[in-house]
Design a protein around this motif. Structure first.
Motif, PDB file in Angstrom:
ATOM      1  N   PHE A 212      16.552   5.727  19.898  1.00 45.90           N
ATOM      2  CA  PHE A 212      17.528   6.819  19.918  1.00 45.90           C
ATOM      3  C   PHE A 212      16.953   7.975  19.115  1.00 45.90           C
ATOM      4  O   PHE A 212      15.903   7.834  18.458  1.00 45.90           O
ATOM      5  CB  PHE A 212      18.879   6.374  19.335  1.00 45.90           C
ATOM      6  N   ILE A 213      17.604   9.096  19.181  1.00 45.09           N
ATOM      7  CA  ILE A 213      17.179  10.271  18.422  1.00 45.09           C
ATOM      8  C   ILE A 213      18.320  10.675  17.507  1.00 45.09           C
ATOM      9  O   ILE A 213      19.438  10.931  17.963  1.00 45.09           O
ATOM     10  CB  ILE A 213      16.802  11.441  19.355  1.00 45.09           C
ATOM     11  N   ALA A 214      18.047  10.720  16.214  1.00 45.75           N
ATOM     12  CA  ALA A 214      19.043  11.160  15.235  1.00 45.75           C
ATOM     13  C   ALA A 214      18.814  12.646  14.962  1.00 45.75           C
ATOM     14  O   ALA A 214      17.708  13.033  14.551  1.00 45.75           O
ATOM     15  CB  ALA A 214      18.917  10.358  13.942  1.00 45.75           C
ATOM     16  N   PRO A 215      19.799  13.497  15.188  1.00 43.79           N
ATOM     17  CA  PRO A 215      19.582  14.939  15.005  1.00 43.79           C
ATOM     18  C   PRO A 215      19.466  15.364  13.555  1.00 43.79           C
ATOM     19  O   PRO A 215      19.128  16.507  13.272  1.00 43.79           O
ATOM     20  CB  PRO A 215      20.829  15.555  15.659  1.00 43.79           C
ATOM     21  N   TYR A 216      19.725  14.473  12.618  1.00 42.92           N
ATOM     22  CA  TYR A 216      19.630  14.759  11.186  1.00 42.92           C
ATOM     23  C   TYR A 216      19.031  13.528  10.529  1.00 42.92           C
ATOM     24  O   TYR A 216      19.028  12.437  11.101  1.00 42.92           O
ATOM     25  CB  TYR A 216      21.008  15.056  10.587  1.00 42.92           C
ATOM     26  N   SER A 217      18.505  13.692   9.320  1.00 45.43           N
ATOM     27  CA  SER A 217      17.849  12.547   8.690  1.00 45.43           C
ATOM     28  C   SER A 217      17.675  12.803   7.207  1.00 45.43           C
ATOM     29  O   SER A 217      18.008  13.874   6.685  1.00 45.43           O
ATOM     30  CB  SER A 217      16.474  12.314   9.327  1.00 45.43           C
ATOM     31  N   ASN A 218      17.108  11.799   6.546  1.00 47.63           N
ATOM     32  CA  ASN A 218      16.773  11.887   5.133  1.00 47.63           C
ATOM     33  C   ASN A 218      15.339  12.368   4.946  1.00 47.63           C
ATOM     34  O   ASN A 218      14.759  12.224   3.872  1.00 47.63           O
ATOM     35  CB  ASN A 218      16.949  10.507   4.481  1.00 47.63           C
ATOM     36  N   PHE A 237      24.821   4.933  -5.723  1.00 45.26           N
ATOM     37  CA  PHE A 237      24.538   4.229  -4.480  1.00 45.26           C
ATOM     38  C   PHE A 237      23.356   3.283  -4.694  1.00 45.26           C
ATOM     39  O   PHE A 237      22.255   3.718  -5.058  1.00 45.26           O
ATOM     40  CB  PHE A 237      24.178   5.214  -3.361  1.00 45.26           C
ATOM     41  N   ARG A 238      23.606   2.010  -4.469  1.00 42.34           N
ATOM     42  CA  ARG A 238      22.528   1.021  -4.406  1.00 42.34           C
ATOM     43  C   ARG A 238      22.744   0.206  -3.137  1.00 42.34           C
ATOM     44  O   ARG A 238      23.872  -0.002  -2.716  1.00 42.34           O
ATOM     45  CB  ARG A 238      22.504   0.115  -5.639  1.00 42.34           C
ATOM     46  N   GLY A 239      21.662  -0.237  -2.560  1.00 45.46           N
ATOM     47  CA  GLY A 239      21.779  -0.889  -1.274  1.00 45.46           C
ATOM     48  C   GLY A 239      21.643   0.127  -0.152  1.00 45.46           C
ATOM     49  O   GLY A 239      21.321   1.292  -0.369  1.00 45.46           O
ATOM     50  N   HIS A 240      21.898  -0.318   1.070  1.00 41.83           N
ATOM     51  CA  HIS A 240      21.622   0.489   2.251  1.00 41.83           C
ATOM     52  C   HIS A 240      22.815   1.362   2.639  1.00 41.83           C
ATOM     53  O   HIS A 240      23.935   0.909   2.701  1.00 41.83           O
ATOM     54  CB  HIS A 240      21.268  -0.433   3.433  1.00 41.83           C
ATOM     55  N   GLY A 241      22.524   2.621   2.897  1.00 43.87           N
ATOM     56  CA  GLY A 241      23.506   3.478   3.543  1.00 43.87           C
ATOM     57  C   GLY A 241      24.241   4.449   2.656  1.00 43.87           C
ATOM     58  O   GLY A 241      24.548   4.165   1.499  1.00 43.87           O
ATOM     59  N   SER A 242      24.508   5.623   3.201  1.00 41.45           N
ATOM     60  CA  SER A 242      25.421   6.656   2.698  1.00 41.45           C
ATOM     61  C   SER A 242      24.831   7.613   1.686  1.00 41.45           C
ATOM     62  O   SER A 242      25.297   8.745   1.566  1.00 41.45           O
ATOM     63  CB  SER A 242      26.709   6.052   2.112  1.00 41.45           C
ATOM     64  N   GLU A 243      23.816   7.188   0.913  1.00 37.93           N
ATOM     65  CA  GLU A 243      23.307   8.114  -0.109  1.00 37.93           C
ATOM     66  C   GLU A 243      22.727   9.371   0.523  1.00 37.93           C
ATOM     67  O   GLU A 243      22.827  10.469  -0.038  1.00 37.93           O
ATOM     68  CB  GLU A 243      22.261   7.419  -0.995  1.00 37.93           C
ATOM     69  N   ASP A 244      22.150   9.240   1.720  1.00 39.84           N
ATOM     70  CA  ASP A 244      21.581  10.413   2.389  1.00 39.84           C
ATOM     71  C   ASP A 244      22.682  11.318   2.934  1.00 39.84           C
ATOM     72  O   ASP A 244      22.626  12.542   2.790  1.00 39.84           O
ATOM     73  CB  ASP A 244      20.632   9.978   3.514  1.00 39.84           C
ATOM     74  N   PHE A 245      23.703  10.727   3.558  1.00 37.18           N
ATOM     75  CA  PHE A 245      24.812  11.527   4.079  1.00 37.18           C
ATOM     76  C   PHE A 245      25.509  12.293   2.950  1.00 37.18           C
ATOM     77  O   PHE A 245      25.850  13.465   3.091  1.00 37.18           O
ATOM     78  CB  PHE A 245      25.833  10.640   4.788  1.00 37.18           C
ATOM     79  N   PHE A 285      31.426  14.755   8.821  1.00 38.56           N
ATOM     80  CA  PHE A 285      30.200  15.144   8.128  1.00 38.56           C
ATOM     81  C   PHE A 285      28.981  15.100   9.027  1.00 38.56           C
ATOM     82  O   PHE A 285      28.007  15.838   8.814  1.00 38.56           O
ATOM     83  CB  PHE A 285      29.977  14.267   6.880  1.00 38.56           C
ATOM     84  N   ARG A 286      28.988  14.263  10.067  1.00 40.13           N
ATOM     85  CA  ARG A 286      27.817  14.188  10.942  1.00 40.13           C
ATOM     86  C   ARG A 286      27.598  15.507  11.693  1.00 40.13           C
ATOM     87  O   ARG A 286      26.464  15.953  11.876  1.00 40.13           O
ATOM     88  CB  ARG A 286      27.953  13.016  11.930  1.00 40.13           C
ATOM     89  N   ARG A 287      28.676  16.126  12.134  1.00 39.07           N
ATOM     90  CA  ARG A 287      28.545  17.412  12.826  1.00 39.07           C
ATOM     91  C   ARG A 287      28.075  18.489  11.851  1.00 39.07           C
ATOM     92  O   ARG A 287      27.305  19.391  12.207  1.00 39.07           O
ATOM     93  CB  ARG A 287      29.879  17.795  13.454  1.00 39.07           C
ATOM     94  N   PHE A 288      28.540  18.406  10.611  1.00 44.39           N
ATOM     95  CA  PHE A 288      28.097  19.328   9.569  1.00 44.39           C
ATOM     96  C   PHE A 288      26.589  19.206   9.370  1.00 44.39           C
ATOM     97  O   PHE A 288      25.873  20.207   9.243  1.00 44.39           O
ATOM     98  CB  PHE A 288      28.842  18.996   8.276  1.00 44.39           C
ATOM     99  N   LEU A 289      26.093  17.963   9.381  1.00 43.92           N
ATOM    100  CA  LEU A 289      24.663  17.733   9.191  1.00 43.92           C
ATOM    101  C   LEU A 289      23.861  18.145  10.419  1.00 43.92           C
ATOM    102  O   LEU A 289      22.698  18.542  10.302  1.00 43.92           O
ATOM    103  CB  LEU A 289      24.398  16.270   8.842  1.00 43.92           C
ATOM    104  N   GLU A 290      24.481  18.073  11.603  1.00 42.53           N
ATOM    105  CA  GLU A 290      23.814  18.612  12.794  1.00 42.53           C
ATOM    106  C   GLU A 290      23.554  20.108  12.617  1.00 42.53           C
ATOM    107  O   GLU A 290      22.468  20.610  12.933  1.00 42.53           O
ATOM    108  CB  GLU A 290      24.661  18.370  14.039  1.00 42.53           C
ATOM    109  N   ALA A 291      24.569  20.827  12.132  1.00 43.13           N
ATOM    110  CA  ALA A 291      24.408  22.259  11.904  1.00 43.13           C
ATOM    111  C   ALA A 291      23.326  22.525  10.853  1.00 43.13           C
ATOM    112  O   ALA A 291      22.540  23.473  10.974  1.00 43.13           O
ATOM    113  CB  ALA A 291      25.742  22.877  11.476  1.00 43.13           C
ATOM    114  N   LEU A 292      23.283  21.691   9.823  1.00 44.61           N
ATOM    115  CA  LEU A 292      22.275  21.835   8.770  1.00 44.61           C
ATOM    116  C   LEU A 292      20.863  21.628   9.314  1.00 44.61           C
ATOM    117  O   LEU A 292      19.907  22.265   8.850  1.00 44.61           O
ATOM    118  CB  LEU A 292      22.568  20.828   7.646  1.00 44.61           C
TER     119      LEU A 292
END
Length: 823
Positions: A212-218, A237-245, A285-292
């Motif tokens: 797949f293609i993620a339009p935003y990333s870390n 944040f420790r463990g997997h997920g959310s710290e990047d968002f 927030f995902r749409r916000f990060l798309e704009a970013l």
């Protein structure tokens, strides 16, 4: 010029103005047409930070690290931040780095892996201006860093700090990843990725194959000062997920030039969900990060995630935040309460400053103190327990400094004791206050009227480079053009046409700008023989005593009081008249502590000041004991324009030594006798204080995001209930056009907005004001008459119609202009 979309549908407003009125879409496009040495970025000016922890389940990271040096050409500096790898893996990584010219740093943290903490530790060890965070399993084209450095140079990323390049990530499946590794030639590997960049967006996403293609990333490139201002990643944040968002959302809030989605904290519309493949609401927030992320994608930047097996034994995978519980806890602090961003900071700081910020909109003034090495401790109230806690912190040394915006404001009365205590204890006091030039503030030990740093002695000691003096000359010329003012005013040309007869007079013209009677500039730190009430009261008699001089008196733009009556040789300037035009018309200026005095000196208009005009030094103007004294000196031929060399040095003194710069949104509060001019959405664009001279320029200074932009069209936003433009869209466009000076387009937008919501007749009044400013009195009258029919009891609308029909009436009854909101 195109006035229709390719499908033939007309745009909402046809902008058919003459070429002479066309301006750049940027406020300063020429800045990007030239490149100075400080702008140039090479790959060696970028540090790629790769954070990892190696273990039995991810030995593939070793091969990916070995690939970096042979693959990228040119290669940036590379730092591998080993966050707690046990032996023998730590030694193996260290050896790989040594053999391949990569920097290696081991962080002895054996708790659950924290990508957030690892990123922060990696950042803290970087020395370059630009930092590129990447993962060991992600690769771009082999010349990616040459492209990235070129783009960073074009965008001036060293000085314009909030232009992060957040890359989309193309996740390759196992088969395509194997093709990549089967190719031995590095150039061919890179060409393979280029081909996949073209073809893979056409292919169906396959979640089961991890394609797949993620339009935003870390994965992103960022200016180190911008990263520092945000406070870094949230290490809770420790463990997997959310710290990047969470971090990228916070970054977007700091940038303040992205459209704010509804329900920012909502997690939906991700690339592996069915809703991703159709028009989507601008929500979450995902749409916000798309704009970013759109700018990086539009510039052709991307990375490819190379497939690898995921170990199921990793504790960081089991201790995940896939339900976004920890992220929502973080969001609760500042989403909807952006001033609380001052509390979020996980980077190492040398000392702590307590920031007294009672007016929440002012929080943006304090963020640059992080760039000076301070951890911020914000205070937003004056409750007794708060005062007691800050007192304890100052005495104990927990707070090594205290910062406050203008400690002499009435609303800061409860804070004054803390300022006095900090000074008594020898703590550093950092006072923030607006400067006397447009778009300026300053950070100092006290206000300019009472600070030795603004003294004539300091000015005379200062040396300026040839480049600074050349830039000072350019600044003065731009200032005199009349587009930059401390308060909102008409443009220069409008005032020039309006006062054409005054500008043609042979009699001497004396310009006197008035002050607010309760302003600190006229109530504290006063020097000279007259107090401001005496100065103000003397004007009537002085005007009568000098009939051969034409007095142009301008009430303060925020004042609602007029105490002068009509006289044969008196012209009362309107509050909205352009100050630069008035200064060019004037034969000389007399003012009491007004910042207009500094503008007058820079215009080389002979200037006399009363009170503590800190800028009147080295003979730039005359220090008068009264208005009559200034007139007598003028008559004697001793009040003359300041020499060019002096004003160049004076301008350089303020813009390169004393003042910081900022951009913001105006915020006007209404009171009975006056208005108060504040700001919100504050972004400091250059920070000068205590030896710090830091460029912090921001993209919003050059262009503001528009919902009529190509970037917005790329978001493919659905509008519920209709595909046609709504009332609110036309209203927003009207405000935007009005604020940018495109009055013809603004009038049409407000009219279209009214057609869609006829319950708001004030839209017609806005349209009337836009037509008036565009020079079309007939259309202005027509729209106002239409509004009055719907507002039969609105007295101000009727009075405004009278002043449009008979403009001289405004000097008798006031202009009664309908103020168009900022938003």
């Amino acid at each position: 010029m195109l006035h229709a979309q390719p499908n033939g549908e007309e745009l909402p407003v046809a902008e058919t103005e003459e070429l002479a009125k066309v301006k750049s879409v940027l406020t300063d496009s020429r800045q990007f047409s030239r490149t100075s040495a400080v702008d140039v970025v090479t790959p060696s000016d970028i540090t790629m930070v790769i954070c990892l922890r190696a273990h039995e389940g991810n030995h593939w990271v070793m091969d990916r690290l070995r690939l970096i040096r042979s693959y990228y050409d040119p290669m940036p500096r590379v730092l591998v931040l080993d966050f707690g790898s046990p032996e023998p893996f730590a030694s193996e990584i260290s050896t790989i780095c040594a053999l391949n010219g990569l920097d290696y740093s081991h962080e002895p943290d054996t708790d659950t892996y924290s990508p957030a903490a690892a990123h922060n530790r990696g950042f803290e060890k970087c020395e370059t201006d630009l930092v590129f965070f990447c993962d060991a399993d992600c690769f771009g084209s082999s010349d990616m860093f040459a492209k990235m450095a070129s783009i960073a140079t074009s965008l001036k990323m060293r000085t314009i700090i909030d232009t992060p390049l957040v890359l989309p990530v193309y996740h390759l499946n196992q088969a395509d990843t194997q093709v990549f590794f089967d190719v031995e030639d590095m150039t061919c590997r890179s060409r393979f990725l280029d081909a996949m960049a073209f073809y893979s967006p056409l292919a169906e996403f396959r979640k089961e194959d991890n394609f797949f293609i993620a339009p935003y990333s870390n994965i992103f490139l960022i200016n180190r000062r911008m990263f520092s201002l945000t406070g870094g990643y949230d290490e809770r944040f420790r463990g997997h997920g959310s710290e990047d968002f969470e971090f990228l959302t916070r970054l977007g809030l700091y940038i303040k030039n992205l459209p704010m989605p509804v329900e920012l904290t909502k997690d939906h519309l991700g690339p592996l969900r069915e809703g991703f493949f159709s028009s989507r609401p601008y929500s979450g927030f995902r749409r916000f990060l798309e704009a970013l992320s759109k700018p990086a994608e539009n510039l052709g930047l991307r990375v490819f995630h190379l497939y690898h097996e995921r170990s199921k034994s990793e504790d960081w995978g089991s201790q995940n935040d896939w339900k976004r519980e920890r992220m929502n806890e973080a969001f609760k602090v500042y989403v909807g309460s952006e001033h609380n961003l001052l509390q979020v900071d996980f980077l190492a700081r040398e000392k702590t400053v307590v920031c007294l910020c009672k007016h929440l909109d002012q929080w943006g003034y304090y963020t640059p103190l992080r760039a000076a090495g301070y951890r911020l401790h914000p205070v937003f109230d004056t409750a007794p327990e708060t005062i007691a806690a800050i007192t304890t912190g100052l005495i104990s040394g927990e707070f090594s400094a205290l910062s406050i915006f203008n400690p002499y404001m009435k609303s800061h009365a409860q804070f004054k004791q803390l300022v006095l205590l900090a000074r008594d204890l020898g703590r550093e006091v950092i006072v923030i206050e607006r400067g006397a030039l447009p778009g300026t503030i300053y950070y100092d030990e006290d206000v300019a009227y009472n600070s030795p740093n603004f003294s004539e002695e300091r000015f005379l000691q200062e040396q300026f480079s040839d480049d600074e003096l050349a830039d000072s000359r350019s600044y003065i010329e731009e200032l005199k053009a009349g587009d930059s003012t401390l308060e909102q005013m008409d443009d220069y040309a409008t005032t020039r046409r309006k006062l054409a007869a005054l500008a043609s007079l042979k009699s001497p013209v004396l310009f006197i700008p008035l002050q607010l009677h309760d302003d600190m500039a006229v109530t504290m730190f006063i020097k000279g023989e007259q107090q401001y009430p005496e100065f103000s009261a003397s004007l009537s008699e002085t005007i009568d005593a000098n009939p051969d001089i034409v007095f142009v008196v301008k009430p303060h733009p925020l004042s609602k009081l007029d105490h002068l009556t009509q006289k044969p040789n008196l012209i009362l300037a309107a509050r909205e008249d352009n100050i630069h035009c008035l200064l060019d018309i004037a034969s000389f200026t007399v003012c009491y502590n007004s910042g207009v005095g500094l503008l007058s000196i820079l215009h080389q208009t002979p200037t006399a000041t009363l009170g503590n005009a800190f800028y009147n030094m080295a003979g730039a103007g005359y220090r008068a004991s009264s208005v009559q004294d200034a007139i007598d000196v003028f008559r004697a031929g001793n009040l003359t324009p300041p020499p060019s060399e002096l004003i160049e040095r004076l301008a350089a003194w303020f813009i390169f030594r004393r003042y910081s710069r900022f951009v913001a949104t105006d915020s006007i509060a209404e009171f009975k006798e006056r208005k108060a001019h504040g700001y919100k959405d504050i972004l400091v664009t250059h920070f000068r204080w205590n030896g710090h001279d830091l460029p912090l320029d921001r993209q919003r200074r050059f262009v503001q995001f528009s919902r009529r932009s190509y970037a917005w069209s790329q978001m493919a936003v659905t509008v519920k209930g209709t595909t046609k433009h709504s009332h609110s869209s036309f209203y927003e466009w009207g405000v935007s056009h009005y604020r940018s000076g495109n009055y013809a387009a603004a009038a049409k937008d407000f009219e279209e907005a009214f057609k869609r919501q006829r319950s708001r007749p004030n839209l017609l009044r806005y349209a009337a004001e836009a037509h008036w400013r565009n020079g079309d009195r007939n259309l202005a009258k027509a729209r106002l008459i239409e509004a009055i029919e719907l507002l039969p009891r609105n007295k101000r609308a009727r009075l405004r119609l009278l002043t449009i029909k008979f403009p001289p009436l405004q000097y008798v009854i006031g202009k009664h202009e309908m103020e168009v909101p900022n938003k």
